[in-house]
Motif scaffolding. Sequence first.
Motif, mmCIF file in Angstrom:
data_model
loop_
_atom_site.group_PDB
_atom_site.id
_atom_site.type_symbol
_atom_site.label_atom_id
_atom_site.label_comp_id
_atom_site.label_asym_id
_atom_site.label_seq_id
_atom_site.Cartn_x
_atom_site.Cartn_y
_atom_site.Cartn_z
ATOM 1 N N GLU A 107 -6.872 -3.580 -3.335
ATOM 2 C CA GLU A 107 -7.345 -2.705 -2.241
ATOM 3 C C GLU A 107 -8.567 -2.352 -2.620
ATOM 4 O O GLU A 107 -9.263 -2.508 -3.795
ATOM 5 N N VAL A 142 5.758 6.006 -8.512
ATOM 6 C CA VAL A 142 5.034 4.694 -8.722
ATOM 7 C C VAL A 142 3.587 4.675 -9.406
ATOM 8 O O VAL A 142 3.058 4.384 -10.308
ATOM 9 N N GLN A 143 2.870 5.874 -8.815
ATOM 10 C CA GLN A 143 1.423 6.181 -9.142
ATOM 11 C C GLN A 143 1.290 6.611 -10.647
ATOM 12 O O GLN A 143 0.559 5.919 -11.471
ATOM 13 N N LYS A 195 0.822 -1.104 -0.018
ATOM 14 C CA LYS A 195 0.028 -0.002 0.004
ATOM 15 C C LYS A 195 0.923 1.103 0.067
ATOM 16 O O LYS A 195 0.656 2.307 -0.715
ATOM 17 N N LYS A 226 2.329 2.017 -3.275
ATOM 18 C CA LYS A 226 1.539 2.437 -4.321
ATOM 19 C C LYS A 226 1.245 4.027 -3.820
ATOM 20 O O LYS A 226 0.637 4.918 -4.889
ATOM 21 N N MET A 228 2.063 3.425 -12.745
ATOM 22 C CA MET A 228 0.748 2.625 -12.772
ATOM 23 C C MET A 228 -0.137 2.884 -13.716
ATOM 24 O O MET A 228 -0.777 2.219 -14.426
ATOM 25 N N THR A 266 2.858 -2.661 -12.291
ATOM 26 C CA THR A 266 2.107 -3.428 -11.153
ATOM 27 C C THR A 266 2.742 -3.725 -9.893
ATOM 28 O O THR A 266 4.348 -3.813 -9.904
ATOM 29 N N VAL A 267 2.370 -3.984 -9.045
ATOM 30 C CA VAL A 267 2.981 -4.053 -7.459
ATOM 31 C C VAL A 267 2.243 -5.262 -6.834
ATOM 32 O O VAL A 267 1.107 -5.493 -6.880
#
Length: 203
Positions: free
Chosen positions: A203, A173-174, A165, A168, A177, A183-184
């Motif tokens: 999530e 990273v955001q 979490k 992200k 994505m 992807t994580v």
Amino acid sequence: MKQHVPPVDQIERILQGNKAHARRTLEADPEFFKGYADKQRPGVLWIGCADSRVPETTISDSKPGEIFVHRNIANVVNTDEVGANSVLDFAVGNVKVQKIVVCGHTNCGGAAAALGDANLGPNLNKWIEPLRELRKSHQGELDKLKTDYLRGLRVVELNVQRSVKNVKANATVQQAMKGRGLTVHGFVYDIPTGELRALDTAE
């Protein structure tokens, strides 16, 4: 009388092992090291525990140059911690990895320590405080488990989910994505079997 043979110095063992590794690798592929000498192109960023039993390239059967690595005690990622976030910014923004893995493991010393409140010293106390907070916020669930092993394992799982979490939440990273499909993923490595298990980190 049996002669005492002194143990091999650990640093010397590392140097000897490196020579053997380089020799075997070049015998199998004379161009191997030249292939990634100028630039790295890893597809994965691995955020793992510093535990010596969980070497990411070994347990994933990967080669040098395939995994970008950040390891610390208990694979903790905090949103305000410059070390992990610098790695995220560089690996995602500059190296352009396609996947991020956060990997915890069974028999984790950090998770075991988080089950109690023993004084580990100022640095370690501060570092594992997020795991202790997880323990406190899930105390009812943990109390239903029969052994410290199972309670520690559950803390490991919760910590991986927490770190995913926080990964992200990183701005770089955001952006990746949304922009290029980064992807994580969250894994737990089972030391007794040598196998990875994927966690549900949606999530």
